[in-house]
Design a protein around this motif. Structure first.
Motif, PDB file in Angstrom:
ATOM      1  N   GLY A 277     -23.993 -54.509 -33.451  1.00 30.85           N
ATOM      2  CA  GLY A 277     -23.972 -55.388 -32.293  1.00 30.85           C
ATOM      3  C   GLY A 277     -22.878 -55.091 -31.301  1.00 30.85           C
ATOM      4  N   PHE A 278     -22.148 -54.027 -31.519  1.00 32.11           N
ATOM      5  CA  PHE A 278     -21.114 -53.624 -30.565  1.00 32.11           C
ATOM      6  C   PHE A 278     -20.939 -52.113 -30.630  1.00 32.11           C
ATOM      7  CE2 PHE A 278     -18.887 -54.469 -34.537  1.00 32.11           C
ATOM      8  CZ  PHE A 278     -18.060 -53.365 -34.681  1.00 32.11           C
ATOM      9  N   ASP A 279     -20.363 -51.545 -29.580  1.00 29.65           N
ATOM     10  CA  ASP A 279     -20.029 -50.130 -29.533  1.00 29.65           C
ATOM     11  C   ASP A 279     -18.510 -49.982 -29.490  1.00 29.65           C
ATOM     12  OD1 ASP A 279     -22.778 -49.417 -29.354  1.00 29.65           O
ATOM     13  OD2 ASP A 279     -22.713 -49.870 -27.200  1.00 29.65           O
ATOM     14  N   LEU A 280     -18.034 -48.805 -29.863  1.00 27.39           N
ATOM     15  CA  LEU A 280     -16.603 -48.527 -29.865  1.00 27.39           C
ATOM     16  C   LEU A 280     -16.265 -47.520 -28.775  1.00 27.39           C
ATOM     17  CD1 LEU A 280     -15.912 -48.270 -33.711  1.00 27.39           C
ATOM     18  CD2 LEU A 280     -15.282 -50.144 -32.166  1.00 27.39           C
ATOM     19  N   VAL A 281     -15.170 -47.757 -28.085  1.00 30.27           N
ATOM     20  CA  VAL A 281     -14.689 -46.855 -27.042  1.00 30.27           C
ATOM     21  C   VAL A 281     -13.246 -46.483 -27.380  1.00 30.27           C
ATOM     22  CG1 VAL A 281     -14.307 -46.491 -24.584  1.00 30.27           C
ATOM     23  CG2 VAL A 281     -16.156 -48.006 -25.350  1.00 30.27           C
ATOM     24  N   TYR A 282     -13.027 -45.219 -27.658  1.00 27.81           N
ATOM     25  CA  TYR A 282     -11.692 -44.728 -27.992  1.00 27.81           C
ATOM     26  C   TYR A 282     -11.092 -44.008 -26.774  1.00 27.81           C
ATOM     27  CZ  TYR A 282     -13.156 -45.410 -32.861  1.00 27.81           C
ATOM     28  OH  TYR A 282     -13.612 -45.946 -34.048  1.00 27.81           O
ATOM     29  N   ASN A 283      -9.840 -44.284 -26.477  1.00 25.18           N
ATOM     30  CA  ASN A 283      -9.125 -43.587 -25.420  1.00 25.18           C
ATOM     31  C   ASN A 283      -7.779 -43.112 -25.942  1.00 25.18           C
ATOM     32  OD1 ASN A 283     -10.257 -43.647 -22.469  1.00 25.18           O
ATOM     33  ND2 ASN A 283     -10.871 -45.600 -23.375  1.00 25.18           N
ATOM     34  N   ALA A 284      -7.406 -41.907 -25.557  1.00 22.32           N
ATOM     35  CA  ALA A 284      -6.086 -41.385 -25.926  1.00 22.32           C
ATOM     36  C   ALA A 284      -5.620 -40.451 -24.813  1.00 22.32           C
ATOM     37  CB  ALA A 284      -6.129 -40.643 -27.254  1.00 22.32           C
ATOM     38  N   SER A 285      -4.314 -40.421 -24.596  1.00 19.21           N
ATOM     39  CA  SER A 285      -3.754 -39.529 -23.573  1.00 19.21           C
ATOM     40  C   SER A 285      -2.409 -38.986 -24.031  1.00 19.21           C
ATOM     41  CB  SER A 285      -3.590 -40.267 -22.238  1.00 19.21           C
ATOM     42  OG  SER A 285      -2.617 -41.291 -22.336  1.00 19.21           O
ATOM     43  N   TYR A 286      -2.129 -37.784 -23.568  1.00 21.53           N
ATOM     44  CA  TYR A 286      -0.859 -37.126 -23.862  1.00 21.53           C
ATOM     45  C   TYR A 286      -0.303 -36.576 -22.562  1.00 21.53           C
ATOM     46  CZ  TYR A 286       2.526 -33.725 -25.570  1.00 21.53           C
ATOM     47  OH  TYR A 286       3.666 -33.009 -25.788  1.00 21.53           O
ATOM     48  N   VAL A 287       0.988 -36.818 -22.319  1.00 26.69           N
ATOM     49  CA  VAL A 287       1.650 -36.340 -21.108  1.00 26.69           C
ATOM     50  C   VAL A 287       2.972 -35.691 -21.497  1.00 26.69           C
ATOM     51  CG1 VAL A 287       2.610 -36.971 -18.868  1.00 26.69           C
ATOM     52  CG2 VAL A 287       0.635 -38.202 -19.740  1.00 26.69           C
ATOM     53  N   TYR A 288       3.217 -34.519 -20.949  1.00 30.43           N
ATOM     54  CA  TYR A 288       4.513 -33.862 -21.145  1.00 30.43           C
ATOM     55  C   TYR A 288       5.172 -33.635 -19.787  1.00 30.43           C
ATOM     56  CZ  TYR A 288       8.066 -30.327 -21.826  1.00 30.43           C
ATOM     57  OH  TYR A 288       9.254 -29.647 -21.807  1.00 30.43           O
ATOM     58  N   THR A 289       6.447 -33.989 -19.681  1.00 29.99           N
ATOM     59  CA  THR A 289       7.227 -33.789 -18.466  1.00 29.99           C
ATOM     60  C   THR A 289       8.478 -33.001 -18.806  1.00 29.99           C
ATOM     61  OG1 THR A 289       6.443 -35.876 -17.536  1.00 29.99           O
ATOM     62  CG2 THR A 289       8.388 -34.898 -16.531  1.00 29.99           C
ATOM     63  N   ASP A 290       8.663 -31.875 -18.147  1.00 32.29           N
ATOM     64  CA  ASP A 290       9.812 -31.008 -18.367  1.00 32.29           C
ATOM     65  C   ASP A 290      11.093 -31.677 -17.859  1.00 32.29           C
ATOM     66  OD1 ASP A 290      11.118 -28.740 -19.213  1.00 32.29           O
ATOM     67  OD2 ASP A 290       9.982 -27.356 -17.943  1.00 32.29           O
ATOM     68  N   GLU A 291      12.234 -31.133 -18.274  1.00 34.08           N
ATOM     69  CA  GLU A 291      13.497 -31.666 -17.776  1.00 34.08           C
ATOM     70  C   GLU A 291      13.580 -31.465 -16.258  1.00 34.08           C
ATOM     71  OE1 GLU A 291      16.513 -29.498 -19.856  1.00 34.08           O
ATOM     72  OE2 GLU A 291      16.358 -27.752 -18.543  1.00 34.08           O
ATOM     73  N   GLN A 292      14.339 -32.337 -15.601  1.00 32.46           N
ATOM     74  CA  GLN A 292      14.450 -32.282 -14.147  1.00 32.46           C
ATOM     75  C   GLN A 292      15.771 -32.900 -13.713  1.00 32.46           C
ATOM     76  OE1 GLN A 292      11.538 -34.993 -12.282  1.00 32.46           O
ATOM     77  NE2 GLN A 292      11.202 -35.852 -14.314  1.00 32.46           N
ATOM     78  N   TYR A 293      16.271 -32.416 -12.596  1.00 30.92           N
ATOM     79  CA  TYR A 293      17.484 -32.990 -12.026  1.00 30.92           C
ATOM     80  C   TYR A 293      17.113 -34.162 -11.129  1.00 30.92           C
ATOM     81  CZ  TYR A 293      20.458 -29.216 -13.729  1.00 30.92           C
ATOM     82  OH  TYR A 293      21.156 -28.355 -14.531  1.00 30.92           O
ATOM     83  N   SER A 294      18.029 -35.128 -11.069  1.00 35.39           N
ATOM     84  CA  SER A 294      17.800 -36.334 -10.270  1.00 35.39           C
ATOM     85  C   SER A 294      18.613 -36.328  -8.981  1.00 35.39           C
ATOM     86  CB  SER A 294      18.161 -37.571 -11.101  1.00 35.39           C
ATOM     87  OG  SER A 294      17.729 -38.752 -10.491  1.00 35.39           O
ATOM     88  N   ASP A 295      19.444 -35.292  -8.773  1.00 34.35           N
ATOM     89  CA  ASP A 295      20.265 -35.162  -7.573  1.00 34.35           C
ATOM     90  C   ASP A 295      20.287 -33.713  -7.129  1.00 34.35           C
ATOM     91  OD1 ASP A 295      21.129 -37.663  -6.858  1.00 34.35           O
ATOM     92  OD2 ASP A 295      22.974 -37.598  -8.032  1.00 34.35           O
ATOM     93  N   LEU A 296      20.603 -33.503  -5.854  1.00 31.73           N
ATOM     94  CA  LEU A 296      20.920 -32.153  -5.395  1.00 31.73           C
ATOM     95  C   LEU A 296      22.228 -31.694  -6.028  1.00 31.73           C
ATOM     96  CD1 LEU A 296      20.136 -32.355  -1.564  1.00 31.73           C
ATOM     97  CD2 LEU A 296      19.026 -30.820  -3.186  1.00 31.73           C
ATOM     98  N   PRO A 297      22.444 -30.395  -6.139  1.00 31.91           N
ATOM     99  CA  PRO A 297      23.753 -29.923  -6.605  1.00 31.91           C
ATOM    100  C   PRO A 297      24.835 -30.268  -5.588  1.00 31.91           C
ATOM    101  CG  PRO A 297      22.428 -28.088  -5.833  1.00 31.91           C
ATOM    102  CD  PRO A 297      21.532 -29.283  -5.845  1.00 31.91           C
ATOM    103  N   GLY A 298      26.075 -30.338  -6.040  1.00 38.00           N
ATOM    104  CA  GLY A 298      27.190 -30.643  -5.154  1.00 38.00           C
ATOM    105  C   GLY A 298      27.499 -29.497  -4.215  1.00 38.00           C
ATOM    106  N   ASN A 299      28.460 -29.724  -3.309  1.00 36.10           N
ATOM    107  CA  ASN A 299      28.789 -28.716  -2.303  1.00 36.10           C
ATOM    108  C   ASN A 299      29.351 -27.438  -2.913  1.00 36.10           C
ATOM    109  OD1 ASN A 299      28.008 -30.440  -0.229  1.00 36.10           O
ATOM    110  ND2 ASN A 299      30.035 -31.390  -0.095  1.00 36.10           N
ATOM    111  N   THR A 300      29.842 -27.535  -4.147  1.00 43.08           N
ATOM    112  CA  THR A 300      30.363 -26.341  -4.808  1.00 43.08           C
ATOM    113  C   THR A 300      29.272 -25.547  -5.505  1.00 43.08           C
ATOM    114  OG1 THR A 300      30.867 -27.608  -6.813  1.00 43.08           O
ATOM    115  CG2 THR A 300      32.614 -27.426  -5.162  1.00 43.08           C
ATOM    116  N   GLY A 301      28.044 -26.034  -5.427  1.00 40.05           N
ATOM    117  CA  GLY A 301      26.928 -25.301  -6.016  1.00 40.05           C
ATOM    118  C   GLY A 301      26.681 -25.592  -7.472  1.00 40.05           C
TER     119      GLY A 301
END
Length: 806
Positions: free
Chosen positions: A712-736
């Protein structure tokens, strides 16, 4: 602590990607399709309006990802912030308020506190360009689809689309009476409720109404008052009326209201700040060791005596008229939007600040902000699209856009006298209140003069200043875009846009302190402002390309396109007329893109290779010229981004659908502009270093499996996988060099749900699991060498959803 991914996480990653790849090959061999039949489930039927006309996604010579409403619902993705988990080329910079948050596409975006700057990624809702992306960072409801256009889209979308466009289309009312009621409940007392009714009122008029409410106590513990924070309290409604008196005329009215009161988003102390080391909210971290930040990603506590909060109120109304005359369709879109946003911000990040009668910085300083802002936006667009039998077809339009904004911002902070700043304030006070011998006496001994008035400047002496700011943007443009069929399979693509921009601002900052004293982050009366400025600029941008149909459902394309983001100013609380009064030049981009598209009933595949050069990149640059390092919005230099993107949708079997994508992106600095206020010898070349929020690698894979039962019912399965590499959150400083604290570790995310569907999905009950691996991560480094944004989804939690529809 170790911020790298665990061996378990890496093993799961490898197992899932390898297993799904093998499964994909197996299902492909077992499900060869015959014939050219097309039905409603066919991927060939997916349409987009990314070219401002209705087209099949496989016919659009642009790298575009499409998220259908059912995909968004299946992922239980409730906001634009969740786009970064669904579209690999998109990243999201989480701010302490919606107005300070931003999207980046292919590593390019604008992150700024200025009210006189615009985003590089345009957000469009039902054909209306939003002035600030934060207007769309609310809840997703009543959504038909979201299209993410990657790369410069200046020809059709104008000045704030130099990096890409997020195009959101809401649902059109149905002719027959339909409705739904859905609710979601999650751990930690979070719930969401949505109701929709839609249908025909007459033979010519249909309408829909959607209302929603959501509330969440929060997931961060404030040890100061034992309350939860980083929650929300939101409600909204959208009404749509669709009038179609004939086959060649339609009118759509859309009205929307939305309000939110979010005790969000408090910055967490991920590295030791030293401000209150004995607090229960002190991080479990060794700080920065050998150039590596030991971020406490399990931190879920704060110790704040002032609540960070964002209050939003939106109102929007638009009318779209479409009229077909012969081979031409004429469209008019008129829209008015308003947005009120008030930010309350804890700026000292402790509960022990401002109590000491000792001067800062030997004693902890207090800093609290309150900043209400109002936006009012009007836009009008006229366009005509051809549908000719001959080789030439075109779309041409006229666009006008105006936005006014007013903001006041008050900061209360501890008085600052670590370098004798009180003497300057007392001298200014004496010169404005005394004369003759009294003035001479006071100026001869400013310390004695302050003592005679009982004036001190310690951490518990709270001073204040308020800045009153306003901006106005005016923009009009003419644009055209066309195709010319060189043969049945080969066509030429071309487009041009002329843009006229004008930006103006006013800024008046007034010290609220009787003696005009300087505070931590508070300018003294000697630096009060009362100034204004404006800049105007024109731009001509275009695109040129070629498209070749290889076979039915297959095509390749190559395009050269230009993007343009208008000029601005760095208008913010501590605006300095000498430095910030200079206009920020336009940001312009040139992009080359080559792509391949394949669409059949069961498979949709898109591949794109791109290379984009951006001149005059508008970004927060570092300025340490006055002894304290701040970031200032400038034309930081030239950057480039290049890479490859793949995304697909595949009906592997009648019951299994796979959706995935991957993006490899290298967004780097090509040329660095040393700030005018900084000694050129203090700057080094930053060429080859990363642009913020540009992970090199990001990929996702989701699966939906439908299983019929005899119960009397059906089943719906959902799954997801996400990968995010490392990242900087600011520009580098004036000294590079980068601040080690700004490197956000890579992370993986696994979400899943299982639903029981009754009576052909008239009722569905779903169990939801978020972040099954319980892998914590940070989305933003906010500054001060310790502040981070760690989202709700960085914890594993569970929920249940119920949806009934007719």
């Amino acid at each position: 602590m170790n911020t790298t991914r665990s061996l378990v996480s890496r093993a799961v990653t490898l197992a899932m990607t390898s297993g799904l790849f093998v499964s994909t090959l197996s299902f492909a061999q077992d499900n060869e399709q015959s014939g050219d039949a097309v039905d409603d489930k066919s991927f060939e039927q997916i349409v987009v309006t990314s070219q401002k006309r209705v087209q099949s996604i496989s016919d659009v010579p642009v790298a575009v990802s499409v998220l259908r409403g059912d995909q968004i619902d299946a992922a239980f993705a409730n906001s634009v912030e969740n786009l970064q988990a669904l579209v690999p080329s998109v990243s999201f910079r989480k701010g302490t308020t919606t107005r300070n948050s931003a999207l980046t596409v292919r590593g390019i975006g604008t992150i700024s506190f200025s009210i006189a700057a615009e985003p590089s990624v345009a957000t469009v809702v039902d054909g209306v360009v939003l002035g600030r992306s934060g207007q769309a960072f609310a809840d997703l409801y009543d959504v038909d689809r979201i299209e993410v256009l990657r790369g410069p889209q200046g020809t059709l979308f104008g000045k704030n689309a130099s990096a890409g466009v997020v195009n959101i289309t809401t649902k059109t009312p149905s002719d027959e009476l339909t409705g739904s009621l859905s609710t979601e409940f999650y751990q930690d007392n979070e719930y969401r409720l949505k109701g929709t009714v839609s249908g025909g009122l007459t033979d010519e008029i249909s309408a829909s109404l959607t209302v929603f409410q959501g509330k969440f106590d929060g997931y961060i513990d404030n040890v100061f008052n034992n309350e939860k924070v980083n929650g929300y309290d939101r409600q909204g409604a959208r009404a749509v009326v669709f009038y179609e008196p004939s086959d060649d005329l339609s009118v759509k009215f859309i009205s929307e209201f939305y309000s939110a009161d979010d005790d969000c988003c408090a910055d967490l102390e991920g590295l030791p700040s030293g401000r209150n080391p004995d607090s229960k909210a002190a991080p479990n971290s060794n700080g920065i060791v050998d150039g590596v930040a030991d971020i406490d990603l399990e931190q879920r506590r704060i110790d704040h005596d002032f609540e960070s909060r964002t209050v939003d109120d939106h109102a929007a109304f638009s009318v779209q008229v479409d009229k077909t005359v012969g081979d031409y369709t004429y469209t008019s879109i008129t829209a008015q939007r308003s947005w009120e946003n008030t930010e309350y911000r804890e700026g000292d990040f402790t509960s022990t600040a401002g109590d000491s009668n000792e001067p800062v910085f030997g004693a902890q300083f207090l800093l609290h902000d309150v900043g209400p802002q109002e936006w009012s936006q009007f836009s009008q667009e006229f366009r005509v699209a051809s549908n000719l039998d001959g080789p030439f077809n075109f779309l041409a339009g006229l666009f006008y856009w105006n936005m006014d904004s007013e903001r006041s911002f008050t900061r209360d902070a501890s008085c600052q006298n670590n370098a004798g700043q009180l003497d300057e304030a007392m001298a200014f006070y004496a010169q404005n209140n005394l004369s003759g011998e009294a003035l001479t006496t006071a100026m001869s001994d400013l310390g004695a003069y302050a003592a005679s008035l009982g004036v001190t400047c310690n951490a518990n002496d709270i001073v204040s200043a308020t800045a009153y700011m306003s901006t106005e943007f005016n923009n009009w443009a003419l644009y055209g875009d066309g195709t010319y069929d060189l043969s049945d399979d080969l066509r030429l693509i071309f487009g041009l846009r002329y843009t006229d921009d004008e930006v103006s601002y006013t800024h008046r900052r007034v010290s609220n302190d009787e003696y005009g004293r300087r505070g931590v982050g508070v300018r003294p009366a000697t630096e009060n402002t009362d100034t204004q400025g404006s800049v105007d600029e024109t731009n001509l941008s275009g695109r040129l390309g070629i498209q070749y149909d290889i076979a039915q459902g297959q095509m390749i394309y190559g395009t050269y396109s230009q993007g343009y983001k208008g000029p601005g100013f760095n208008v913010y609380y501590n605006f300095n007329p000498d430095n910030d009064g200079r206009p920020i030049g336009a940001e312009e981009s040139d992009s080359i893109e080559v792509g391949y598209k394949y669409a059949s009933r069961d498979l949709l595949l898109n591949v794109a290779l791109f290379a984009t050069d951006i001149e005059g990149f508008q970004a927060n640059n570092f300025d340490c010229s006055d002894g304290a390092c701040i970031t200032r919005l400038t034309n930081a230099g030239d950057v480039s981004t290049q890479g490859v993107e793949v995304d697909f949708m595949w009906h592997a079997t009648d019951n299994l659908t796979l959706i995935g994508g991957a993006a490899y992106t290298k967004a780097e600095i090509d040329k660095f502009n040393c700030p005018v206020e900084v000694d050129p010898d203090a700057c080094t070349d930053r060429s080859g270093l990363d642009v913020p929020f540009s992970p090199d690698l990001k990929y996702s894979l989701s699966a939906e499996y439908f299983m019929e039962t005899s119960h009397g019912f059906d089943l719906v399965y959902n799954a997801s996988y996400v990968y995010t590499d490392e990242q900087y959150s600011d520009l580098p400083g004036n000294t590079g060099s980068f601040n080690p604290a700004s490197l956000l570790p890579d992370y993986s995310m696994v979400n899943a749900s299982v639903g029981m569907s009754f009576n052909e999905d008239a009722l569905r009950v779903s169990l939801i699991a978020k972040n099954l691996l319980d892998e914590s991560y940070a989305t933003t480094y906010s500054g001060d060498n310790f502040r981070y944004q760690i989202p709700r989804d960085a914890d594993r939690y569970f929920g249940i959803a119920l949806k009934a529809q007719f």
